[in-house]
Scaffold this motif. Structure first.
Motif, PDB file in Angstrom:
ATOM      1  N   THR A  14      -3.685   2.959   2.533  1.00 50.60           N
ATOM      2  CA  THR A  14      -3.166   3.285   1.128  1.00 50.60           C
ATOM      3  C   THR A  14      -4.096   3.168   0.057  1.00 50.60           C
ATOM      4  O   THR A  14      -4.176   3.326  -1.050  1.00 50.60           O
ATOM      5  CB  THR A  14      -1.917   2.473   0.728  1.00 50.60           C
ATOM      6  OG1 THR A  14      -2.124   1.028   0.721  1.00 50.60           O
ATOM      7  CG2 THR A  14      -0.716   2.763   1.794  1.00 50.60           C
ATOM      8  N   LEU A  15      -5.256   2.362   0.611  1.00 48.57           N
ATOM      9  CA  LEU A  15      -6.444   1.955  -0.565  1.00 48.57           C
ATOM     10  C   LEU A  15      -7.493   2.387  -0.075  1.00 48.57           C
ATOM     11  O   LEU A  15      -7.835   2.186   1.080  1.00 48.57           O
ATOM     12  CB  LEU A  15      -6.178   0.447  -0.877  1.00 48.57           C
ATOM     13  CG  LEU A  15      -7.059   0.042  -2.069  1.00 48.57           C
ATOM     14  CD1 LEU A  15      -6.223   0.541  -3.280  1.00 48.57           C
ATOM     15  CD2 LEU A  15      -6.971  -1.626  -2.112  1.00 48.57           C
ATOM     16  N   GLY A  42      -0.162  -1.579  -6.391  1.00 49.44           N
ATOM     17  CA  GLY A  42       1.159  -1.146  -6.015  1.00 49.44           C
ATOM     18  C   GLY A  42       2.107  -2.463  -5.730  1.00 49.44           C
ATOM     19  O   GLY A  42       3.425  -2.146  -5.639  1.00 49.44           O
ATOM     20  N   LYS A  43       1.492  -3.788  -5.788  1.00 50.27           N
ATOM     21  CA  LYS A  43       2.571  -4.697  -5.692  1.00 50.27           C
ATOM     22  C   LYS A  43       3.575  -4.835  -4.507  1.00 50.27           C
ATOM     23  O   LYS A  43       4.751  -5.005  -4.872  1.00 50.27           O
ATOM     24  CB  LYS A  43       2.957  -5.452  -6.896  1.00 50.27           C
ATOM     25  CG  LYS A  43       2.059  -5.544  -8.095  1.00 50.27           C
ATOM     26  CD  LYS A  43       2.450  -5.962  -9.376  1.00 50.27           C
ATOM     27  CE  LYS A  43       1.472  -6.458 -10.241  1.00 50.27           C
ATOM     28  NZ  LYS A  43       1.588  -6.913 -11.473  1.00 50.27           N
ATOM     29  N   HIS A  78      -5.684  -6.386   8.419  1.00 46.97           N
ATOM     30  CA  HIS A  78      -5.234  -4.795   8.183  1.00 46.97           C
ATOM     31  C   HIS A  78      -3.723  -5.023   7.471  1.00 46.97           C
ATOM     32  O   HIS A  78      -2.947  -5.721   7.915  1.00 46.97           O
ATOM     33  CB  HIS A  78      -5.125  -4.110   9.198  1.00 46.97           C
ATOM     34  CG  HIS A  78      -6.476  -3.489   9.716  1.00 46.97           C
ATOM     35  ND1 HIS A  78      -7.085  -2.642   9.329  1.00 46.97           N
ATOM     36  CD2 HIS A  78      -7.319  -4.260  10.844  1.00 46.97           C
ATOM     37  CE1 HIS A  78      -8.288  -2.557   9.703  1.00 46.97           C
ATOM     38  NE2 HIS A  78      -8.585  -3.296  10.796  1.00 46.97           N
ATOM     39  N   LEU A  79      -3.612  -4.353   6.490  1.00 47.81           N
ATOM     40  CA  LEU A  79      -2.161  -4.392   5.967  1.00 47.81           C
ATOM     41  C   LEU A  79      -1.432  -2.904   5.996  1.00 47.81           C
ATOM     42  O   LEU A  79      -2.086  -1.867   5.783  1.00 47.81           O
ATOM     43  CB  LEU A  79      -2.450  -4.499   4.375  1.00 47.81           C
ATOM     44  CG  LEU A  79      -1.191  -4.538   3.500  1.00 47.81           C
ATOM     45  CD1 LEU A  79       0.027  -5.415   3.917  1.00 47.81           C
ATOM     46  CD2 LEU A  79      -1.526  -4.461   1.993  1.00 47.81           C
ATOM     47  N   GLU A  80      -0.287  -3.005   6.625  1.00 47.35           N
ATOM     48  CA  GLU A  80       0.483  -1.867   6.825  1.00 47.35           C
ATOM     49  C   GLU A  80       1.651  -1.849   6.103  1.00 47.35           C
ATOM     50  O   GLU A  80       2.141  -3.021   5.657  1.00 47.35           O
ATOM     51  CB  GLU A  80       0.769  -1.662   8.248  1.00 47.35           C
ATOM     52  CG  GLU A  80      -0.247  -1.679   9.377  1.00 47.35           C
ATOM     53  CD  GLU A  80      -1.038  -0.446   9.538  1.00 47.35           C
ATOM     54  OE1 GLU A  80      -0.357   0.813   8.832  1.00 47.35           O
ATOM     55  OE2 GLU A  80      -2.303  -0.187   9.744  1.00 47.35           O
ATOM     56  N   ALA A  85       5.524   1.787   1.626  1.00 40.40           N
ATOM     57  CA  ALA A  85       6.442   0.992   0.760  1.00 40.40           C
ATOM     58  C   ALA A  85       5.751   0.421  -0.817  1.00 40.40           C
ATOM     59  O   ALA A  85       6.283  -0.246  -1.861  1.00 40.40           O
ATOM     60  CB  ALA A  85       6.735  -0.179   1.136  1.00 40.40           C
ATOM     61  N   SER A  86       4.302   0.676  -1.197  1.00 42.57           N
ATOM     62  CA  SER A  86       3.541   0.224  -2.011  1.00 42.57           C
ATOM     63  C   SER A  86       4.015   1.206  -3.162  1.00 42.57           C
ATOM     64  O   SER A  86       3.700   1.043  -4.360  1.00 42.57           O
ATOM     65  CB  SER A  86       2.155   0.457  -1.991  1.00 42.57           C
ATOM     66  OG  SER A  86       1.743   1.692  -1.697  1.00 42.57           O
TER      67      SER A  86
END
Length: 132
Positions: A14-15, A42-43, A78-80, A85-86
């Motif tokens: 997403t980034l 996007g917190k 890694h952030l999923e 959801a962001s």
């Protein structure tokens, strides 16, 4: 791993750029998620974050220094974010069709008799599924 500060490089689809977080190696994974919920673009809510390290899902109760490689001061995580959801709810509502279903993630269903009569599917195709 020593008690020096640790840099976590957060990578997410997403980034477009990597995001860096400086933290204490004694932090729990939950602490890292808290920081991301406050500072990441996007917190994203803590409950929506899935953190992966070396193809393994990190659990909130795990201590960073016990799961990360000792030899590195910078660690890639890694952030999923499930269902993106962001993004805010307004954006999500824009992707819903008239039945309130997402246009992106539509399940298939078996054709009902009225669908067959209305849509006239190709009987030579042998396909009994269609997107709803």
């Amino acid at each position: 791993m020593s008690n020096k500060c640790l840099t976590i490089i957060v990578r997410s689809p997403t980034l477009h750029e990597d995001y860096r977080v400086t933290c204490d190696p004694n932090w729990f994974v939950f602490n890292l998620k808290q920081v991301l919920s406050e500072s990441y673009p996007g917190k994203p809510e803590i409950r929506n974050q899935i953190l992966m390290y070396e193809e393994r899902c990190l659990q909130d109760h795990e201590v960073l220094k016990t799961i990360l490689q000792e030899t590195k001061q910078e660690q890639l995580v890694h952030l999923e974010l499930p269902d993106d959801a962001s993004q805010n709810e307004t954006s999500t509502h824009n992707h819903l069709n008239a039945q309130g279903r997402s246009e992106i993630d539509r399940p298939a269903r078996i054709l009902q008799e009225e669908d067959i009569n209305n849509n006239q599917p190709d009987i030579n195709n042998n396909s009994i599924y269609q997107d709803i």
